[in-house]
Design a protein around this motif. Structure first.
Motif: not given
Length: 92
Positions: A48, A68-69, A71-72, A75-76, A79
């Motif tokens: 990560k 699944d995390s 995807q977070l 997304d970060e 963003k």
């Protein structure tokens, strides 16, 4: 210290270490701009931190993880102006 607190503390250390490593290596953003990097295990930990660091340097980051995390994380990166996608796959 609760598990989530320990994880957040370790993640901050890993993120700081990646940033320090990149600075020591004198890596410039131009070296990663328009390059695509696949990171397996990018949903947590060192993967990560690496994904976030390389995304900040302008790399296109493909995060591959069974969690699944991931995807977070993608997304970060998006963003914050980067370009990332998440591929949900167990490659073990």
């Amino acid at each position: 210290m609760e598990n989530s607190d320990q994880y957040n503390y370790l993640f901050e250390l890993e993120s700081e270490s990646i940033g320090q490593l990149l600075a020591k290596m004198e890596i410039e953003q131009s070296q990663f701009r328009n390059r695509t990097i696949f990171i397996t295990g990018g949903a947590r930990g060192i993967g990560k931190a690496t994904a976030l660091g390389l995304g900040a340097l302008g790399a296109n980051v493909a995060i591959v993880d069974k969690r699944d995390s991931g995807q977070l994380v993608a997304d970060e990166i998006n963003k914050n102006g980067g370009n990332s996608l998440f591929i949900h796959k167990d490659i073990s």
